[in-house]
Design a protein around this motif. Structure first.
Motif, PDB file in Angstrom:
ATOM      1  N   ASP A 272      18.394  91.623 -14.241  1.00 24.99           N
ATOM      2  CA  ASP A 272      17.548  90.972 -15.245  1.00 24.99           C
ATOM      3  C   ASP A 272      16.837  91.957 -16.153  1.00 24.99           C
ATOM      4  O   ASP A 272      16.541  91.633 -17.308  1.00 24.99           O
ATOM      5  CB  ASP A 272      16.505  90.086 -14.552  1.00 24.99           C
ATOM      6  CG  ASP A 272      17.130  88.871 -13.884  1.00 24.99           C
ATOM      7  OD1 ASP A 272      18.263  88.509 -14.263  1.00 24.99           O
ATOM      8  OD2 ASP A 272      16.497  88.297 -12.979  1.00 24.99           O
TER       9      ASP A 272
ATOM     10  N   GLY B  11      14.608  91.409  -6.506  1.00 30.00           N
ATOM     11  CA  GLY B  11      13.280  92.000  -6.635  1.00 30.00           C
ATOM     12  C   GLY B  11      13.338  93.228  -7.516  1.00 30.00           C
ATOM     13  O   GLY B  11      14.397  93.604  -8.029  1.00 30.00           O
ATOM     14  N   GLN B  12      12.178  93.853  -7.715  1.00 34.28           N
ATOM     15  CA  GLN B  12      12.114  95.061  -8.536  1.00 34.28           C
ATOM     16  C   GLN B  12      12.020  96.290  -7.652  1.00 34.28           C
ATOM     17  O   GLN B  12      11.303  96.307  -6.660  1.00 34.28           O
ATOM     18  CB  GLN B  12      10.907  95.024  -9.475  1.00 34.28           C
ATOM     19  CG  GLN B  12      10.876  96.211 -10.441  1.00 34.28           C
ATOM     20  CD  GLN B  12       9.613  96.274 -11.270  1.00 34.28           C
ATOM     21  OE1 GLN B  12       8.533  96.560 -10.767  1.00 34.28           O
ATOM     22  NE2 GLN B  12       9.744  95.998 -12.561  1.00 34.28           N
TER      23      GLN B  12
ATOM     24  N   THR C 157      15.146  95.457 -12.110  1.00 33.10           N
ATOM     25  CA  THR C 157      14.855  94.129 -11.569  1.00 33.10           C
ATOM     26  C   THR C 157      16.168  93.421 -11.295  1.00 33.10           C
ATOM     27  O   THR C 157      16.938  93.134 -12.219  1.00 33.10           O
ATOM     28  CB  THR C 157      14.006  93.301 -12.543  1.00 33.10           C
ATOM     29  OG1 THR C 157      12.791  93.992 -12.813  1.00 33.10           O
ATOM     30  CG2 THR C 157      13.683  91.940 -11.949  1.00 33.10           C
TER      31      THR C 157
END
Length: 669
Positions: A270, A244-245, A210
């Motif tokens: 993250d 984004g992931q 992420t």
């Protein structure tokens, strides 16, 4: 001379006789119990019948024996199965010890088609209880039914995912530092982060990263994720270009490998997880090195059913490891329901076409990041994705949906890549979270051309809770929406899109005046008024001469009680509908009238309806769009030709005291 009618009648009678037990045409031999008995049966003048297997005739030629369509008899005689014409019946491949798992006989039929085909496997209208995975070569097998159901409800769940590593297991390298629970890279340069891994044998490894933020001096800064062996051979990898992931999966891996992350800009990571990921799919579409390069087949007229909510199983997975091969396959009149993901698209999955496909799963389509030679033109026509959480979870593929429907999902598209929705119907659930936009795009492009886009769902009156309908999380994320009928696309921010990307819309339509068209994108560089201080003009009458109005504050405008009419003037975009936004309050509450006008010198023309604005002593937000224009109102909501300026006109003749207004925003839609 025999007429065609008499010939057809005679042929039909002969066919009926052949299928019966007439001794002149065929015989039921009591000594035959199974196919292997044919090896001892001398050639007969007519066909013979094997219980559960059908009719066979004796032939003498040199065609190869396959044990199903052609069986060896005595003295060089072959017994040829009558009537299949390239079609296999799954019942021919059943064995007494199969138990309740019909997938075993289907797998044998598929294996036979791989060796001797291509063949069609005729499923008919039967329900098959499947408790093990099927592997289909898309160049040798046609699975065709007339309402058949492949029911995987009793298929064992894969082993639970085991965590192998997380972000906290990574030691910060030079140029990286921890800030809270996130890892940050130095924009001036940083070393690669590395994490040695001990991997279990078998199964797949899933790596999920992420990325919270990414910036840099390059046009497109990136984070490079790589899994490699001890000698540096790459097992898999992906490149992150936007927040984004991203999910990467690797299989056929050694016991030891090293995960590395390298950033060429300022990145904030993250989360990172490395987990085991079992063989979760019910059907794997896979070509091999021995497959044909062309001549791909299809699935038709079948329903593939999973266990339902909470399952870890996926429906179909398209994945080919062999170079120069592919997993492309056509789907015709196919339903996939009751799985975690309907279609998973991985290595060498491209040019996959579906017609009248229905997917009812938590995730409809998932294209996995890092997939090799994959993602080109995944197309759905006249299809439906409904009742799930995410319709399309995309990590770089090109999807095209034409004349299709996405119904009652929580999010339409999440991830990266390109998605074209052409003449589609989108009727989605009311967004219930600020961070769950209907379109959440890291980079790539979304194009909605024609069709409808509505937000409905339970608790409709509570409103949409998302901050934006389109979250465009990087400059490389763009979207366009044109000639679309929309309803209830209002967001909490009052903007249709947010983020550094760009959204362009034109000719939005709906159930006027009820469709509540929002602003296009609340971004300063898209404000038609330009940068503050704005061009403000005043007059004592609606058509009176305009004089400059000096606000005295770049942020807020105090409109004195003596000012009756005020215009905020900007540059026009011909043919565009216009969105308006502002915040307003007054210590002497009342109602003013707001109108968007086209200006050319002293000539003024309303683009559509006038809007009553209720003003109170507390700050309130007003937002509207000229697309809300009633069909019978003057003007059609678009900026006409021949006008160089646009203005928000505020008629304050009914207000009795000063009015404070800020954040004035006009944008072309």
């Amino acid at each position: 001379m025999i007429s065609r009618r008499h010939l057809m009648r005679a042929t039909g009678i002969a066919g009926l006789t052949l299928g019966g037990t007439n001794a002149a045409q065929g015989q039921v031999t009591g000594s035959l119990r199974e196919l292997s008995d044919l090896a001892q049966l001398p050639a007969a003048p007519g066909p013979v019948h094997v219980p559960g297997q059908g009719w066979f005739e004796a032939v003498a030629d040199d065609h190869p024996i396959d044990g199903v369509l052609r069986v060896a008899g005595p003295d060089g005689v072959h017994w040829r199965r009558m009537g299949p014409q390239g079609t296999l019946d799954p019942s021919w491949f059943a064995q007494p010890d199969d138990g309740p798992d019909d997938a075993l006989c289907l797998a044998r039929a598929i294996t036979h088609a791989d060796a001797y085909g291509p063949f069609e496997i005729a499923l008919g209208a039967k329900r098959y209880d499947c408790r093990s995975r099927l592997i289909v070569d898309p160049t040798t097998v046609i699975l065709r039914g007339t309402g058949a159901v492949l029911d995987f409800a009793e298929m064992p769940e894969p082993p639970r995912s085991e965590s192998l590593a997380a972000l906290q297991n990574i030691k910060a390298a030079a140029g990286w530092h921890w800030q809270g629970d996130a890892l940050h890279s130095d924009p001036a340069g940083s070393d690669a982060l590395t994490l040695p891994l001990a991997l279990p044998q078998g199964g797949r490894i899933r790596i999920a990263v992420t990325l919270g933020a990414l910036s840099g001096w390059q046009d497109y800064p990136a984070v490079f994720v790589t899994l490699a062996t001890a000698d540096g051979a790459q097992l898999g990898g992906t490149t992150l270009l936007a927040p984004g992931q991203s999910i990467l999966e690797v299989e056929d891996h050694p016991a030891a490998a090293t995960l590395s992350l390298r950033a060429d800009g300022a990145a904030r990571i993250d989360a990172l997880t490395v987990t085991t990921h079992g063989m979760q799919e019910a059907i794997l579409i896979r070509a091999t090195r021995n497959s044909r390069q062309y001549g791909h087949k299809w699935l038709e007229g079948i329903e593939i059913a999973g266990p339902g909510g909470g399952t870890a199983l996926h429906g179909l997975r398209f994945q080919t490891q062999a170079d120069a091969m592919s997993s492309r396959l056509q789907l015709r009149d196919v339903t996939v329901r009751g799985f975690q993901t309907g279609l998973v698209l991985s290595h060498r999955a491209y040019l996959i076409r579906a017609t009248n496909l229905r997917i009812a799963c938590d995730v409809g389509l998932h294209f996995i990041g890092g997939s090799r030679d994959a993602g080109e033109m995944i197309t759905l026509q006249d299809s439906v994705i409904d009742g799930g959480k995410i319709a399309i979870l995309n990590d770089g593929a090109e999807f095209v949906l034409t004349g299709s429907s996405i119904d009652f999902v929580d999010q339409v598209v999440v991830g990266t890549g390109r998605v074209l929705l052409q003449g589609c119907h989108l009727e989605v659930n009311r967004p219930k979270a600020a961070n769950a936009p209907l379109f959440d795009i890291g980079h790539g492009h979304i194009d909605i051309a024609g069709g409808t886009f509505l937000v409905t769902g339970v608790d409709f009156d509570r409103g949409n809770q998302c901050d934006h309908i389109f979250a465009l999380r990087s400059r490389a994320a763009t979207a366009a929406m044109r000639e679309v009928s929309i309803y209830n696309l209002r967001s909490q921010s009052g903007a249709l899109a947010g983020g550094p990307g760009r959204l362009d819309v034109s000719y939005l339509r709906g159930r006027r005046p009820r469709h509540m068209a929002p602003l296009v994108q609340h971004r300063a560089d898209r404000n038609l008024l330009g940068a503050a201080p704005f061009d403000l003009r005043q007059s004592d009458a609606p058509l009176g001469p305009m004089l400059p109005y000096v606000a005295g504050d770049d942020k807020a405008v105090i409109i004195g009680s003596g000012t009756r009419h005020l215009w905020a003037v900007g540059m026009a975009v011909q043919g565009a509908e216009v969105g308006a936004y502002f915040r307003i309050r007054s210590q002497t509450p009342g109602t003013l009238i707001a109108t968007v006008q086209a200006l050319q010198w002293d000539k003024r023309m309303a683009l559509g309806d006038s809007w009553p604005v209720k003003v109170t002593s507390e700050w309130s937000i007003y937002r509207n769009n000229t697309a809300n224009t009633h069909p019978e109102a003057a003007g059609d909501g678009r900026m006409p030709a021949g006008f160089s300026n646009i203005a928000l006109w505020l008629d304050m003749s009914q207000m009795t005291g000063p009015v404070e207004i800020e954040g004035i925003f006009l944008c072309a839609a």
